[in-house]
Write an enzyme that holds these catalytic residues in place. Structure first.
Site, short mmCIF file in Angstrom:
data_model
loop_
_atom_site.label_atom_id
_atom_site.label_comp_id
_atom_site.label_asym_id
_atom_site.label_seq_id
_atom_site.Cartn_x
_atom_site.Cartn_y
_atom_site.Cartn_z
N ASP A 187 -32.32 2.25 64.55
CA ASP A 187 -32.46 0.80 64.59
C ASP A 187 -31.14 0.11 64.23
OD1 ASP A 187 -32.47 1.40 61.90
OD2 ASP A 187 -34.32 0.31 61.43
N GLU A 197 -29.52 8.89 52.81
CA GLU A 197 -28.43 7.95 53.04
C GLU A 197 -27.93 7.35 51.73
OE1 GLU A 197 -27.25 3.95 55.61
OE2 GLU A 197 -29.20 4.90 55.92
N LYS A 218 -38.79 8.31 63.44
CA LYS A 218 -38.29 8.32 62.07
C LYS A 218 -38.81 7.11 61.32
CE LYS A 218 -33.87 7.50 60.90
NZ LYS A 218 -34.00 6.36 59.91
#
Length: 278
Positions: free
Chosen positions: A51, A189, A120
């Site tokens: 995204d 992340e 995801k």
């Protein structure tokens, strides 16, 4: 009719990625269009239709404004351009937080309309139950812990995670819950090397790092960042090219040739055919 059977290339699938835990590192990059996907396909195990497309392609300030329609459009393009890499599509903000049944409807639509091999989801406190529900119904799911871009409005900014002991334990717990729910892999992340290592050792599925050190089972970067398309990139990005500079140079050369009437030249021009001699 020829009796020869045409062989098709088998795409990498969720079990193949899951089997790479602790083995050869998993190579991942983002992809948003068919030409780029075709170029990346031979080198990557997994292509993520992230995204992040909202920011790096559409110029949005964050990923919150990304829609299902945008992700489907870009997912279809990446599937057309690739042949062997596993294609995973990000579920956008608001498409899976409203309950597991809502999430299933949107994820099923995403997979049907794109042909992707998995979706995801960013893993929050309520997400593991949804992941379990999806996996039990045949939808492979990749998780995402640590810095979660879709939470930028509650966090106030894109901030690294795990800086306090309380936050560190929470991120580890979210990763363990995500793996226990049936996710085949987890993106980590924006965390320190020690936390990435602890998560990777704590879960039974492969971890894929972005700003999370080489302690993970694989790595992913946003492709336009890696190719040097922007004048600024995060600390964790290594630029492998300077396409921004190359595009600027090529465009300047083109503009100069047009203004100097050097383009198009004779070789780039169509001419009427001469009539045949009587």
């Amino acid at each position: 009719m020829s009796s020869q059977v045409q062989q098709t290339v088998r795409r990498i699938a969720a079990p193949d990625i899951q089997a790479r835990k602790g083995a050869e590192p998993i190579v991942c990059l983002t992809a948003y269009d068919a030409p780029t996907a075709a170029l990346l396909d031979a080198h990557c195990d997994l292509l993520l239709v992230g995204d992040s497309v909202g920011m790096v392609v559409h110029g949005l300030p964050n990923t919150v404004g990304v829609t299902m329609e945008m992700m489907i459009l870009h997912g279809q393009a990446v599937m057309r351009g690739s042949r062997r890499a596993m294609v995973v599509v990000d579920m956008p903000f608001g498409s899976y937080e409203g309950g597991k049944e809502v999430a299933y409807g949107n994820c099923a639509r995403m997979m049907k309309e794109t042909g992707a091999q998995a979706v995801k989801l960013e893993s929050g406190p309520t997400v593991p139950e949804t992941i379990s529900y999806l996996v039990q119904r045949g939808i492979p799911v990749m998780g995402h812990v640590g810095l979660r871009p879709q939470a930028v409005l509650t966090d106030g900014a894109f901030k690294a995670k795990g800086r306090t002991e309380e936050e560190r334990l929470r991120v580890i717990a979210e990763a363990e819950a995500t793996a226990d729910a049936g996710a085949f892999s987890i993106v980590i992340e924006g965390v320190a090397e020690g936390l990435a290592r602890d998560i990777t050792e704590a879960v039974s599925v492969p971890t894929v790092g972005i700003g999370a050190s080489a302690a993970c089972d694989g790595q992913i970067l946003v492709t336009p960042d890696m190719l040097g398309l922007f004048d600024w990139t995060p600390k964790f990005v290594r630029k492998y090219a300077d396409l921004r500079g190359e595009i600027d140079r090529a465009t300047a050369d083109y503009a100069a040739d047009v203004k100097g009437r050097r383009f198009p030249a004779e070789v780039e021009t169509y001419f009427s055919k001469k009539p045949a001699s009587p």
